[in-house]
Design a protein around this motif. Sequence first.
Motif, PDB file in Angstrom:
ATOM      1  N   ASN A 101      70.931  65.908  38.841  1.00 37.27           N
ATOM      2  CA  ASN A 101      70.308  65.462  39.733  1.00 37.27           C
ATOM      3  C   ASN A 101      70.256  64.017  40.168  1.00 37.27           C
ATOM      4  OD1 ASN A 101      69.903  68.325  40.868  1.00 37.27           O
ATOM      5  ND2 ASN A 101      67.834  68.431  39.803  1.00 37.27           N
ATOM      6  N   GLU A 102      69.932  63.418  39.237  1.00 34.75           N
ATOM      7  CA  GLU A 102      69.699  61.955  39.202  1.00 34.75           C
ATOM      8  C   GLU A 102      70.922  61.208  39.830  1.00 34.75           C
ATOM      9  OE1 GLU A 102      67.032  60.496  38.931  1.00 34.75           O
ATOM     10  OE2 GLU A 102      66.087  62.405  38.075  1.00 34.75           O
ATOM     11  N   MET A 103      72.051  61.600  39.252  1.00 29.69           N
ATOM     12  CA  MET A 103      73.522  61.236  39.644  1.00 29.69           C
ATOM     13  C   MET A 103      73.869  61.699  41.215  1.00 29.69           C
ATOM     14  SD  MET A 103      74.800  59.487  37.520  1.00 29.69           S
ATOM     15  CE  MET A 103      73.534  58.898  36.526  1.00 29.69           C
ATOM     16  N   VAL A 104      73.331  62.669  41.735  1.00 28.79           N
ATOM     17  CA  VAL A 104      73.337  63.150  43.148  1.00 28.79           C
ATOM     18  C   VAL A 104      72.536  62.351  43.909  1.00 28.79           C
ATOM     19  CG1 VAL A 104      72.921  64.812  44.897  1.00 28.79           C
ATOM     20  CG2 VAL A 104      74.104  65.275  42.597  1.00 28.79           C
ATOM     21  N   ASP A 105      71.123  62.104  43.187  1.00 28.82           N
ATOM     22  CA  ASP A 105      70.273  61.132  44.218  1.00 28.82           C
ATOM     23  C   ASP A 105      70.839  59.523  44.229  1.00 28.82           C
ATOM     24  OD1 ASP A 105      68.543  63.155  44.578  1.00 28.82           O
ATOM     25  OD2 ASP A 105      67.093  62.695  42.810  1.00 28.82           O
ATOM     26  N   MET A 106      71.325  59.109  42.999  1.00 28.47           N
ATOM     27  CA  MET A 106      71.923  57.895  42.979  1.00 28.47           C
ATOM     28  C   MET A 106      72.986  57.800  44.024  1.00 28.47           C
ATOM     29  SD  MET A 106      72.786  55.496  39.670  1.00 28.47           S
ATOM     30  CE  MET A 106      71.000  55.629  39.091  1.00 28.47           C
ATOM     31  N   LEU A 107      73.761  58.459  44.105  1.00 28.59           N
ATOM     32  CA  LEU A 107      75.157  58.282  44.920  1.00 28.59           C
ATOM     33  C   LEU A 107      74.660  58.452  46.469  1.00 28.59           C
ATOM     34  CD1 LEU A 107      77.793  60.802  43.320  1.00 28.59           C
ATOM     35  CD2 LEU A 107      77.782  58.311  43.674  1.00 28.59           C
ATOM     36  N   THR A 108      73.732  59.373  46.652  1.00 24.99           N
ATOM     37  CA  THR A 108      73.181  59.405  47.987  1.00 24.99           C
ATOM     38  C   THR A 108      72.379  58.032  48.441  1.00 24.99           C
ATOM     39  OG1 THR A 108      72.485  61.843  47.869  1.00 24.99           O
ATOM     40  CG2 THR A 108      71.225  60.815  49.457  1.00 24.99           C
ATOM     41  N   ASP A 109      71.610  57.456  47.621  1.00 23.55           N
ATOM     42  CA  ASP A 109      70.847  56.102  47.799  1.00 23.55           C
ATOM     43  C   ASP A 109      71.961  55.265  48.079  1.00 23.55           C
ATOM     44  OD1 ASP A 109      68.480  57.414  47.664  1.00 23.55           O
ATOM     45  OD2 ASP A 109      68.077  56.739  45.564  1.00 23.55           O
ATOM     46  N   GLN A 110      72.919  55.217  47.249  1.00 21.19           N
ATOM     47  CA  GLN A 110      73.896  54.308  47.435  1.00 21.19           C
ATOM     48  C   GLN A 110      74.810  54.491  48.678  1.00 21.19           C
ATOM     49  OE1 GLN A 110      77.185  54.590  44.429  1.00 21.19           O
ATOM     50  NE2 GLN A 110      78.338  52.701  45.228  1.00 21.19           N
ATOM     51  N   ARG A 111      75.081  55.430  49.111  1.00 16.50           N
ATOM     52  CA  ARG A 111      75.786  55.478  50.515  1.00 16.50           C
ATOM     53  C   ARG A 111      74.990  55.006  51.551  1.00 16.50           C
ATOM     54  NH1 ARG A 111      79.757  55.008  47.606  1.00 16.50           N
ATOM     55  NH2 ARG A 111      80.972  56.814  47.078  1.00 16.50           N
ATOM     56  N   ALA A 112      73.339  55.521  51.412  1.00 14.48           N
ATOM     57  CA  ALA A 112      72.835  54.836  52.380  1.00 14.48           C
ATOM     58  C   ALA A 112      72.329  53.556  52.460  1.00 14.48           C
ATOM     59  CB  ALA A 112      71.409  55.808  52.551  1.00 14.48           C
ATOM     60  N   PHE A 113      72.282  52.943  51.295  1.00 16.30           N
ATOM     61  CA  PHE A 113      72.201  51.555  51.266  1.00 16.30           C
ATOM     62  C   PHE A 113      73.306  50.946  51.759  1.00 16.30           C
ATOM     63  CE2 PHE A 113      72.069  47.356  49.265  1.00 16.30           C
ATOM     64  CZ  PHE A 113      70.629  47.223  49.062  1.00 16.30           C
TER      65      PHE A 113
ATOM     66  N   ASP B 299      65.094  48.326  51.682  1.00 15.02           N
ATOM     67  CA  ASP B 299      64.111  48.034  50.783  1.00 15.02           C
ATOM     68  C   ASP B 299      63.780  49.554  50.239  1.00 15.02           C
ATOM     69  OD1 ASP B 299      62.097  46.703  49.552  1.00 15.02           O
ATOM     70  OD2 ASP B 299      60.322  47.602  50.762  1.00 15.02           O
ATOM     71  N   ALA B 300      63.456  50.461  50.929  1.00 16.44           N
ATOM     72  CA  ALA B 300      63.329  51.862  50.493  1.00 16.44           C
ATOM     73  C   ALA B 300      64.234  52.460  49.528  1.00 16.44           C
ATOM     74  CB  ALA B 300      63.040  52.860  51.648  1.00 16.44           C
ATOM     75  N   PHE B 301      65.665  52.214  49.912  1.00 14.81           N
ATOM     76  CA  PHE B 301      66.635  53.102  49.059  1.00 14.81           C
ATOM     77  C   PHE B 301      66.748  51.999  47.670  1.00 14.81           C
ATOM     78  CE2 PHE B 301      67.879  54.688  53.164  1.00 14.81           C
ATOM     79  CZ  PHE B 301      67.772  56.153  52.801  1.00 14.81           C
ATOM     80  N   GLY B 302      66.755  50.818  47.974  1.00  8.69           N
ATOM     81  CA  GLY B 302      66.248  49.941  46.618  1.00  8.69           C
ATOM     82  C   GLY B 302      65.501  50.404  45.655  1.00  8.69           C
ATOM     83  N   THR B 303      64.322  50.849  46.198  1.00 13.31           N
ATOM     84  CA  THR B 303      63.236  51.487  45.395  1.00 13.31           C
ATOM     85  C   THR B 303      63.546  52.874  44.720  1.00 13.31           C
ATOM     86  OG1 THR B 303      61.480  50.140  46.784  1.00 13.31           O
ATOM     87  CG2 THR B 303      60.601  52.129  45.352  1.00 13.31           C
ATOM     88  N   SER B 304      63.950  53.555  45.789  1.00 13.74           N
ATOM     89  CA  SER B 304      64.735  54.866  45.189  1.00 13.74           C
ATOM     90  C   SER B 304      65.690  54.705  43.952  1.00 13.74           C
ATOM     91  CB  SER B 304      65.190  55.548  46.462  1.00 13.74           C
ATOM     92  OG  SER B 304      65.731  56.908  45.910  1.00 13.74           O
ATOM     93  N   MET B 305      66.626  53.705  44.099  1.00 14.61           N
ATOM     94  CA  MET B 305      67.597  53.352  43.043  1.00 14.61           C
ATOM     95  C   MET B 305      66.986  52.946  41.764  1.00 14.61           C
ATOM     96  SD  MET B 305      70.879  53.912  43.886  1.00 14.61           S
ATOM     97  CE  MET B 305      71.951  52.715  43.447  1.00 14.61           C
ATOM     98  N   ALA B 306      65.942  52.123  42.095  1.00 15.54           N
ATOM     99  CA  ALA B 306      65.166  51.837  40.539  1.00 15.54           C
ATOM    100  C   ALA B 306      64.577  52.882  40.027  1.00 15.54           C
ATOM    101  CB  ALA B 306      64.176  50.601  41.193  1.00 15.54           C
ATOM    102  N   VAL B 307      63.766  53.800  40.927  1.00 15.62           N
ATOM    103  CA  VAL B 307      62.948  54.871  40.115  1.00 15.62           C
ATOM    104  C   VAL B 307      64.181  56.020  39.487  1.00 15.62           C
ATOM    105  CG1 VAL B 307      61.728  57.043  40.684  1.00 15.62           C
ATOM    106  CG2 VAL B 307      61.302  54.858  41.544  1.00 15.62           C
ATOM    107  N   THR B 308      65.451  56.221  40.293  1.00 13.90           N
ATOM    108  CA  THR B 308      66.653  57.090  39.542  1.00 13.90           C
ATOM    109  C   THR B 308      67.117  56.297  38.144  1.00 13.90           C
ATOM    110  OG1 THR B 308      66.984  57.743  41.615  1.00 13.90           O
ATOM    111  CG2 THR B 308      68.657  57.900  40.202  1.00 13.90           C
ATOM    112  N   ALA B 309      67.091  54.696  38.423  1.00 16.53           N
ATOM    113  CA  ALA B 309      67.778  54.462  37.148  1.00 16.53           C
ATOM    114  C   ALA B 309      66.680  54.450  36.092  1.00 16.53           C
ATOM    115  CB  ALA B 309      67.956  52.808  37.449  1.00 16.53           C
ATOM    116  N   ASN B 310      65.368  54.270  36.215  1.00 12.30           N
ATOM    117  CA  ASN B 310      64.322  54.453  35.319  1.00 12.30           C
ATOM    118  C   ASN B 310      64.540  55.769  34.476  1.00 12.30           C
ATOM    119  OD1 ASN B 310      62.164  53.527  33.649  1.00 12.30           O
ATOM    120  ND2 ASN B 310      60.957  55.000  34.838  1.00 12.30           N
ATOM    121  N   ASN B 311      64.595  56.712  35.290  1.00 12.81           N
ATOM    122  CA  ASN B 311      64.791  58.157  35.231  1.00 12.81           C
ATOM    123  C   ASN B 311      65.933  58.393  34.027  1.00 12.81           C
ATOM    124  OD1 ASN B 311      62.433  58.845  36.575  1.00 12.81           O
ATOM    125  ND2 ASN B 311      63.718  59.748  38.255  1.00 12.81           N
TER     126      ASN B 311
END
Length: 133
Positions: free
Chosen positions: A99-111, A13-25
């Motif tokens: 930075n957004e791409m790094v965040d997205m990859l990190t969130d994806q791997r954690a998810f 749930d938390a990493f899904g929220t983080s991915m949504a915020v990154t996608a919005n950015n």
Amino acid sequence: MIDGFGTPLSALDAFGTSMAVTANNVANMNTDEFRASDVRLQTGPAGQDGREQGVEVAEIRQSSTHGPVRLDLRRILHEDGSVSVETSAIEGSNTDVANEMVDMLTDQRAFEANAAVVRARDEMTGILVDRFV
């Protein structure tokens, strides 16, 4: 909730929220005056057994940094047929795509890692149910 599922499900749930915020950015990287946001995660509350804590969103914080400034030229047509040019400064988005791409990859791997834990627990539970039923 079955013991052992709370931690990875809260993380999903938390990493899904983080991915949504990154996608919005990323979606708003070309929107003038847009301010990128960042998700802060924290350890969740203790479970019933006092051990299982999980992950939750602590806050979604909007960046305070400024975006690049560009000049905007506008042509103005007057009633007498003359044309003048008006200039104004417009602040662009402060989204840093790298930075957004790094965040997205990190969130994806954690998810993916937490989804694998849920699948493994589900398989283990299924095996136990099959043996005792």
